[in-house]
Design a protein around this motif. Structure first.
Motif, PDB file in Angstrom:
ATOM      1  N   SER A  72       0.821  -1.214   0.000  1.00  0.00           N
ATOM      2  CA  SER A  72       0.000   0.000   0.000  1.00  0.00           C
ATOM      3  C   SER A  72       0.860   1.271   0.000  1.00  0.00           C
ATOM      4  O   SER A  72       0.349   2.357  -0.253  1.00  0.00           O
ATOM      5  N   VAL A  73       2.161   1.144   0.240  1.00  0.00           N
ATOM      6  CA  VAL A  73       3.067   2.294   0.198  1.00  0.00           C
ATOM      7  C   VAL A  73       3.216   2.785  -1.246  1.00  0.00           C
ATOM      8  O   VAL A  73       3.528   3.941  -1.486  1.00  0.00           O
ATOM      9  N   ARG A 127       1.763   3.329  -5.268  1.00  0.00           N
ATOM     10  CA  ARG A 127       0.623   3.455  -6.173  1.00  0.00           C
ATOM     11  C   ARG A 127       1.176   3.475  -7.587  1.00  0.00           C
ATOM     12  O   ARG A 127       2.027   4.291  -7.917  1.00  0.00           O
ATOM     13  N   GLN A 146       3.068   7.767   0.686  1.00  0.00           N
ATOM     14  CA  GLN A 146       2.938   6.905  -0.483  1.00  0.00           C
ATOM     15  C   GLN A 146       3.877   7.383  -1.587  1.00  0.00           C
ATOM     16  O   GLN A 146       4.072   8.584  -1.769  1.00  0.00           O
TER      17      GLN A 146
END
Length: 151
Positions: free
Chosen positions: A22-23, A25, A67
């Motif tokens: 999830s870090v 994209r 992110q």
């Protein structure tokens, strides 16, 4: 295929740094245009090193919950990969970001990652740039030329 390569780099960095996926994209905005009769001809091994260096630097500069975004797009002439994070590059190194041995705030940082990425991108016939601000964070953009098929 460059986005598949980016996905591999993200997977390796996620595992080696023990980070949740999830870090990252990943965004592919190239569509199914087939590059308008053009193709990306580049050295996959050099491109992998470039992506590893730049994504790794974005991670190093990020906070623990920030992110890192990798986005691909294209123009009529270029395939573009933009790597972004929410942190600004320290002001004292902004003008020298792609120079050898320039680093700030990283324990064990050598300042060789962005330098070597820039050298490799130029060797591939491309361009690299960095934009940074306190409000928008940092984006490093790599533009690689698309060539005519059968050229």
């Amino acid at each position: 295929w460059p986005m598949a390569l980016a996905q591999d780099v993200l997977s390796i960095l996620s595992i080696s740094r023990r980070l949740p996926k999830s870090v990252f994209r990943l965004s592919d905005r190239t569509g199914d245009s087939g590059h308008g009769g053009r193709s990306l001809r580049t050295d996959p091994q050099l491109l992998e090193i470039v992506l590893t260096n730049l994504i790794g630097n974005a991670l190093d500069a990020s906070g623990p919950s920030d992110q890192v975004t990798v986005e691909a797009s294209e123009t009529d002439q270029d395939y573009i990969v933009a790597i972004s994070n929410s942190q600004a590059v320290p002001e004292q190194i902004r003008d020298r970001f792609f120079e050898k041995y320039v680093t700030a705030g990283k324990t064990g940082g050598t300042g060789i990652g962005t330098y070597s990425a820039a050298v490799m991108v130029r060797a591939l016939g491309g361009q690299i740039e960095m934009r940074t601000s306190e409000a928008k964070g940092t984006t490093v953009t790599v533009c690689l030329p698309l060539t005519r098929r059968n050229a």
